[in-house]
Design an enzyme around this catalytic site. Structure first.
Site, short mmCIF file in Angstrom:
data_model
loop_
_atom_site.label_atom_id
_atom_site.label_comp_id
_atom_site.label_asym_id
_atom_site.label_seq_id
_atom_site.Cartn_x
_atom_site.Cartn_y
_atom_site.Cartn_z
N GLU A 79 20.14 8.72 -12.89
CA GLU A 79 19.89 7.29 -12.77
C GLU A 79 18.86 6.82 -13.80
O GLU A 79 17.81 7.43 -13.95
CB GLU A 79 19.36 7.02 -11.35
CG GLU A 79 19.00 5.58 -11.11
CD GLU A 79 18.54 5.30 -9.67
OE1 GLU A 79 19.10 5.89 -8.73
OE2 GLU A 79 17.61 4.50 -9.52
N ARG A 105 15.94 9.46 -11.55
CA ARG A 105 16.32 10.30 -10.39
C ARG A 105 17.60 11.05 -10.72
O ARG A 105 18.39 10.60 -11.57
CB ARG A 105 16.65 9.44 -9.17
CG ARG A 105 15.57 8.50 -8.77
CD ARG A 105 15.78 8.00 -7.36
NE ARG A 105 16.64 6.82 -7.28
CZ ARG A 105 16.86 6.15 -6.15
NH1 ARG A 105 16.31 6.56 -5.03
NH2 ARG A 105 17.63 5.09 -6.14
N ASP A 161 17.74 -3.61 3.06
CA ASP A 161 18.41 -2.38 3.42
C ASP A 161 19.67 -2.75 4.19
O ASP A 161 19.82 -3.89 4.65
CB ASP A 161 17.49 -1.52 4.30
CG ASP A 161 16.60 -0.60 3.45
OD1 ASP A 161 17.05 -0.19 2.37
OD2 ASP A 161 15.47 -0.31 3.89
N TYR A 180 15.54 -7.94 -1.61
CA TYR A 180 16.03 -6.58 -1.39
C TYR A 180 16.21 -6.37 0.10
O TYR A 180 15.29 -6.58 0.88
CB TYR A 180 15.07 -5.51 -1.94
CG TYR A 180 15.62 -4.14 -1.64
CD1 TYR A 180 16.59 -3.57 -2.46
CD2 TYR A 180 15.26 -3.47 -0.48
CE1 TYR A 180 17.17 -2.36 -2.14
CE2 TYR A 180 15.85 -2.25 -0.15
CZ TYR A 180 16.80 -1.70 -0.99
OH TYR A 180 17.38 -0.52 -0.66
N ARG A 220 16.46 -6.20 -11.56
CA ARG A 220 16.54 -4.92 -12.24
C ARG A 220 17.87 -4.29 -11.86
O ARG A 220 18.42 -4.58 -10.80
CB ARG A 220 15.41 -3.98 -11.82
CG ARG A 220 14.09 -4.36 -12.44
CD ARG A 220 13.01 -3.32 -12.16
NE ARG A 220 12.75 -3.15 -10.76
CZ ARG A 220 12.90 -2.01 -10.10
NH1 ARG A 220 13.36 -0.92 -10.71
NH2 ARG A 220 12.63 -1.92 -8.81
N ARG A 257 0.62 10.39 4.18
CA ARG A 257 0.66 11.01 5.51
C ARG A 257 -0.26 12.22 5.52
O ARG A 257 -0.13 13.08 4.65
CB ARG A 257 2.08 11.49 5.82
CG ARG A 257 3.03 10.36 6.01
CD ARG A 257 4.40 10.91 6.40
NE ARG A 257 5.37 9.85 6.36
CZ ARG A 257 6.66 10.02 6.10
NH1 ARG A 257 7.12 11.24 5.85
NH2 ARG A 257 7.47 9.00 6.09
N ARG A 308 0.85 -1.21 0.00
CA ARG A 308 0.00 0.00 0.00
C ARG A 308 0.87 1.24 0.00
O ARG A 308 1.84 1.30 0.75
CB ARG A 308 -0.86 0.01 1.26
CG ARG A 308 -2.29 -0.30 1.00
CD ARG A 308 -3.11 -0.07 2.25
NE ARG A 308 -3.95 1.13 2.14
CZ ARG A 308 -4.97 1.25 1.31
NH1 ARG A 308 -5.31 0.26 0.51
NH2 ARG A 308 -5.69 2.36 1.27
C1 FAD Z 1 20.51 1.86 -5.75
C2 FAD Z 1 20.49 1.34 -4.34
C3 FAD Z 1 20.27 2.22 -3.28
C4 FAD Z 1 20.24 1.74 -1.97
N1 FAD Z 1 20.02 2.64 -0.97
C5 FAD Z 1 19.97 2.20 0.30
C6 FAD Z 1 19.71 3.11 1.37
O1 FAD Z 1 19.52 4.31 1.17
N2 FAD Z 1 19.66 2.62 2.63
C7 FAD Z 1 19.85 1.28 2.91
O2 FAD Z 1 19.81 0.89 4.08
N3 FAD Z 1 20.12 0.40 1.91
C8 FAD Z 1 20.17 0.83 0.63
N4 FAD Z 1 20.44 -0.06 -0.38
C9 FAD Z 1 20.68 -1.47 -0.05
C10 FAD Z 1 22.15 -1.79 0.28
O3 FAD Z 1 22.94 -1.56 -0.85
C11 FAD Z 1 22.23 -3.27 0.72
O4 FAD Z 1 21.52 -3.43 1.91
C12 FAD Z 1 23.62 -3.76 1.00
O5 FAD Z 1 24.43 -3.55 -0.11
C13 FAD Z 1 23.57 -5.26 1.31
O6 FAD Z 1 24.84 -5.74 1.59
P1 FAD Z 1 25.29 -7.20 1.12
O7 FAD Z 1 26.55 -7.50 1.83
O8 FAD Z 1 24.16 -8.14 1.25
O9 FAD Z 1 25.49 -7.07 -0.46
P2 FAD Z 1 26.50 -6.23 -1.35
O10 FAD Z 1 26.76 -4.91 -0.76
O11 FAD Z 1 25.97 -6.28 -2.73
O12 FAD Z 1 27.85 -7.08 -1.30
C14 FAD Z 1 28.01 -8.30 -2.00
C15 FAD Z 1 29.41 -8.35 -2.53
O13 FAD Z 1 29.68 -9.68 -3.02
C16 FAD Z 1 30.57 -9.57 -4.09
N5 FAD Z 1 30.53 -10.80 -4.90
C17 FAD Z 1 29.46 -11.30 -5.55
N6 FAD Z 1 29.80 -12.44 -6.21
C18 FAD Z 1 31.13 -12.65 -5.95
C19 FAD Z 1 32.05 -13.66 -6.36
N7 FAD Z 1 31.70 -14.68 -7.15
N8 FAD Z 1 33.33 -13.57 -5.93
C20 FAD Z 1 33.72 -12.53 -5.12
N9 FAD Z 1 32.87 -11.55 -4.71
C21 FAD Z 1 31.59 -11.61 -5.13
C22 FAD Z 1 30.06 -8.35 -4.85
O14 FAD Z 1 31.08 -7.82 -5.67
C23 FAD Z 1 29.66 -7.42 -3.70
O15 FAD Z 1 30.68 -6.50 -3.39
C24 FAD Z 1 20.44 0.37 -1.70
C25 FAD Z 1 20.66 -0.51 -2.77
C26 FAD Z 1 20.66 -0.04 -4.06
C27 FAD Z 1 20.83 -1.03 -5.18
#
Ligand code: FAD
Length: 393
Positions: free
Chosen positions: A310, A287, A360, A358, A256, A182, A178
């Site tokens: 973006e 954006r 955060d 997804y 995406r 506000r 939803r």
């Molecule tokens: C555009 C965008 C905006 C965002 N804005 C926010 C925000 O404002 N606030 C918020 O809280 N969160 C935000 N997020 C979410 C945030 O990016 C994620 O929560 C965070 O990155 C998750 O961390 P992670 O460790 O799970 O993954 P990641 O940060 O993606 O780390 C995974 C890592 O694994 C590595 N990897 C993958 N496969 C391999 C391999 N085979 N060998 C070696 N390395 C590998 C990748 O290179 C990557 O560096 C946003 C995300 C996006 C896409």
């Protein structure tokens, strides 16, 4: 490189991987090798100074830290101070600027007159109600049934069409929950208890988390190129894409992605806010990010600023996966991969790519702290099996 020399291998230096590595090294005294195929730590939260303007930019899009979890907030504050930044977002539609998420200022501006909370609620209820009570057949139905036609057409339709490159009438209603409305002038984007920007930037957090004598970091290394140097049953924390781990045997999961176009402008301030959305379909980007506004406490000597435009699109296999699409077919594919996990009892699949969800930043950290206590610690203490968990929040 011999991964077998370490107690634990962490694939991915993002928040999930870095949190587990830090805990394993500091709490258990075990050795960890953190590898990332990128040439930097930090995963998608990575930030760096733009050499031309001195502005700290977020290479993978604006990241704002916010959480309701005191546990996560206190954990992260060991590695950084936070500023009192509060995120506010605006949407440009048909040449006018609206505050987002939809609040009393947005509604008054959209209908061209000041409205009390009661009037605004009645106008929206009348428009949403006129749309009928039938179950939503698609995203447009659900959105109009929640905020009415005027706000939907102005602020949501074109933006959604650009994000998904698909007519919202052809998108599933489950894509959105939803839409929040506000009935006050509260224009904060997040309403969590804790919010702020890391005072020294995101990369400094990762530097501090990973700076431990038990942690080795290897960048520019793909796990699948070095996996054969591991010992049998060595503990692996895998935060890469789950479909890749299984060689895409059951097919690819849909994501995406976004492309960023960097521009430097010779003005001190380009748009007056960190993030402005563009809702009109004939504006090709979704954006504009202007990172300078994330740190109003910093002094920027140059009258220059860096912006990123973006553009959203579907990801191919070689693109950066950003947002899981989660169609019914994706859910089935994910289930197939999940049934294969028990054949790898020494591997923890975590983070946004490993769980195909997804997340955060606070959710990735929270899930990693949970995994450390319930899976990693018992495994390293000699348990012969990992506690099964779906690590997403
Ligand atoms: C555009 C965008 C905006 C965002 N804005 C926010 C925000 O404002 N606030 C918020 O809280 N969160 C935000 N997020 C979410 C945030 O990016 C994620 O929560 C965070 O990155 C998750 O961390 P992670 O460790 O799970 O993954 P990641 O940060 O993606 O780390 C995974 C890592 O694994 C590595 N990897 C993958 N496969 C391999 C391999 N085979 N060998 C070696 N390395 C590998 C990748 O290179 C990557 O560096 C946003 C995300 C996006 C896409």
């Amino acid at each position: 490189m011999q991964l077998g020399a370490f107690d634990v291998v962490v694939v991915g230096a993002g928040f999930f991987g870095a949190t587990i590595a830090e805990r394993v090294a500091s709490q258990l005294g075990c050795t960890v090798c953190v590898i990332d195929r990128r040439h930097h730590i930090g995963g998608n939260a990575y930030s760096e100074l733009d050499a031309e303007t001195g502005v700290e930019v977020h290479r993978y899009g604006t990241h704002i830290f916010h959480t309701n979890s005191e546990l996560v907030w206190n954990y992260l504050r060991r590695f950084t101070d936070f500023t009192d930044y509060r995120h506010r977002v605006f949407t440009v539609a048909q040449g006018r600027v609206y505050s987002m998420p939809i609040n009393l200022a947005t509604i008054s501006a959209a209908f061209g007159r000041q409205m009390t909370p009661r009037e605004a609620s009645a106008v929206i209820a009348a428009e949403a109600g006129a749309h009928g009570e039938q179950p939503a057949r698609n995203l447009e139905d659900k959105a109009v049934g929640s905020i009415g036609r005027t706000l939907y057409d102005l602020l949501i339709r074109g933006y959604t069409q650009k994000q998904w490159q698909t007519d919202p009438r052809e998108l599933s209603a489950d894509i959105i929950s939803r839409l929040p409305v506000r009935l006050t002038y509260d224009d904060r984007y997040f309403s969590d208890r804790f919010e702020g920007m890391p005072r020294d930037g995101y990369t400094a957090i990762f530097d501090r988390m990973l700076k431990h004598p038990n942690i080795a970091v290897r960048l520019g290394v793909d796990f699948f190129d070095v996996a054969e140097t591991m010992r049998p049953q060595q503990l692996v924390i895998y935060t890469g894409p789950i479909d890749r781990f299984f060689g895409y045997r059951c097919g690819s999961l849909g994501w995406r992605t976004v492309d960023f176009e960097r521009e430097v402008h010779d003005v001190a301030d380009f748009q007056g806010a960190a993030v402005i959305n563009y809702a009109d379909e004939d504006v090709p980007f979704t954006r504009i990010h202007e990172f300078k506004h994330l740190h109003p406490e910093r002094h920027h000597a140059l009258a220059k600023t860096t912006i990123y435009r973006e553009y959203a699109r579907f990801a191919g296999r070689d693109d950066e996966p950003y947002y899981p699409i989660n169609t019914q077919a994706d859910k089935k594919t994910l289930d197939s991969y999940r049934t294969m996990m028990p054949a790898h009892p020494n591997v923890i699949f975590g983070g946004r790519l490993g769980s195909y969800k997804y997340l955060d930043m606070h959710q990735a950290i929270g899930a990693a702290l949970k995994s450390f206590e319930h899976q990693v610690r018992p495994f390293l203490a000699g348990a012969d099996m990992l506690e099964p968990m779906i690590l997403s929040d």
